[in-house]
Write a protein that holds these residues in place. Sequence first.
Motif, short mmCIF file in Angstrom:
data_model
loop_
_atom_site.label_atom_id
_atom_site.label_comp_id
_atom_site.label_asym_id
_atom_site.label_seq_id
_atom_site.Cartn_x
_atom_site.Cartn_y
_atom_site.Cartn_z
N LEU A 80 0.93 -1.31 -0.01
CA LEU A 80 0.23 0.03 0.01
C LEU A 80 0.99 1.17 0.03
CD1 LEU A 80 -2.87 1.39 0.29
CD2 LEU A 80 -2.49 0.94 2.75
N GLY A 81 1.82 1.46 0.84
CA GLY A 81 2.37 2.65 1.21
C GLY A 81 4.07 2.49 0.49
N ASN A 82 4.53 1.43 0.30
CA ASN A 82 5.84 1.21 -0.47
C ASN A 82 6.93 1.74 0.66
OD1 ASN A 82 7.94 2.22 -3.18
ND2 ASN A 82 7.97 0.30 -2.35
N ILE A 83 6.34 1.66 2.02
CA ILE A 83 7.56 1.84 2.90
C ILE A 83 7.75 0.83 3.98
CG2 ILE A 83 7.27 4.58 2.86
CD1 ILE A 83 5.30 4.41 5.33
N CYS A 84 6.87 -0.20 4.08
CA CYS A 84 7.10 -1.09 5.05
C CYS A 84 7.35 -2.69 4.45
CB CYS A 84 5.77 -1.45 5.96
SG CYS A 84 5.59 -0.01 6.93
N ARG A 85 6.06 -3.31 3.89
CA ARG A 85 6.39 -4.58 3.31
C ARG A 85 7.01 -4.62 1.87
NH1 ARG A 85 0.15 -5.29 3.42
NH2 ARG A 85 0.14 -3.19 3.02
N ASP A 118 -0.33 -5.97 7.02
CA ASP A 118 -0.01 -4.46 7.01
C ASP A 118 0.35 -4.05 8.34
OD1 ASP A 118 0.29 -1.95 7.15
OD2 ASP A 118 -1.67 -1.43 6.53
N PRO A 119 1.90 -4.00 8.83
CA PRO A 119 2.37 -3.77 10.26
C PRO A 119 2.23 -2.54 10.50
CG PRO A 119 4.03 -3.60 8.44
CD PRO A 119 3.07 -3.89 7.67
N TYR A 120 1.72 -1.51 9.73
CA TYR A 120 1.69 -0.01 9.91
C TYR A 120 1.20 0.46 11.22
CZ TYR A 120 2.13 4.72 8.86
OH TYR A 120 2.47 6.28 8.65
N TRP A 143 0.76 8.20 -0.97
CA TRP A 143 0.93 8.83 0.45
C TRP A 143 2.31 9.24 0.51
CZ3 TRP A 143 -2.52 4.54 3.11
CH2 TRP A 143 -3.88 4.66 2.40
N HIS A 144 3.20 8.19 0.42
CA HIS A 144 4.50 8.38 1.15
C HIS A 144 5.67 8.52 -0.28
CE1 HIS A 144 3.32 7.49 4.94
NE2 HIS A 144 2.33 6.31 4.36
P1 4NP Z 1 3.05 -0.84 3.69
O1 4NP Z 1 2.43 -0.30 4.98
O2 4NP Z 1 1.66 -0.83 2.71
O3 4NP Z 1 3.59 -2.20 3.97
O4 4NP Z 1 4.12 0.33 3.20
C1 4NP Z 1 1.68 0.85 5.25
C2 4NP Z 1 2.46 2.08 5.25
C3 4NP Z 1 1.75 3.25 5.41
C4 4NP Z 1 0.33 3.18 5.61
C5 4NP Z 1 -0.10 2.04 5.69
C6 4NP Z 1 0.33 0.71 5.42
N1 4NP Z 1 -0.44 4.45 5.76
O5 4NP Z 1 -1.52 4.23 6.53
O6 4NP Z 1 0.23 5.40 5.61
#
Ligand code: 4NP
Length: 162
Positions: free
Chosen positions: A15-20, A131-133, A51-52
């Motif tokens: 989703l965010g391209n900052i965690c998984r 999602d670990p966020y 978002w990121h």
């Molecule tokens: P990702 O995690 O999809 O693994 O990068 C998330 C990062 C940010 C958000 C949700 C999930 N967010 O809500 O900003």
Amino acid sequence: MANPSRRIRILFVCLGNICRSPTAEVVFRAAAARAGLAHQVEIDSAGTSEWHVGNPPDYRATAHAARRGYDLRPLRARQVSAEDFARFDWIFAMDRSVLAELAALRPNGVAGHLGLFLDQAPDLGVSEVPDPYDGGPDGFEHVLDLIERGAEAFAAHLVARP
Ligand code: 4NP
């Protein structure tokens, strides 16, 4: 005709391209190198959201990955685009909602594989990287555990290909 010497292009998407997905990018790069595939693959990651965009990975993902020897710091988030479907041979979603978004974005007639990353590791018995966020440290460790298993399985799959 396809160029047989072209690198196999692999894109991980969350989703965010900052965690998984940045975790998957770096963990799979290491697994591919161990499997002798370093020069045969091109690996990237992206998010379905904007978002990121431009940001480095989440500091928690970076810290947990570093404890296992992975460096996420050079990465920057980007949003997936329609052009990615023509470029990448394998596009892996981290969960079903990301997969549904990708399926809706996917232009008609593209040949690459689109699926859930963990479906490459059926022995795991789970198909999604959660999602670990909004959770705690255990969630980030769980993401790493799942992605390491998926990365080993997919690297083995590529090695075994004719
Ligand atoms: P990702 O995690 O999809 O693994 O990068 C998330 C990062 C940010 C958000 C949700 C999930 N967010 O809500 O900003």
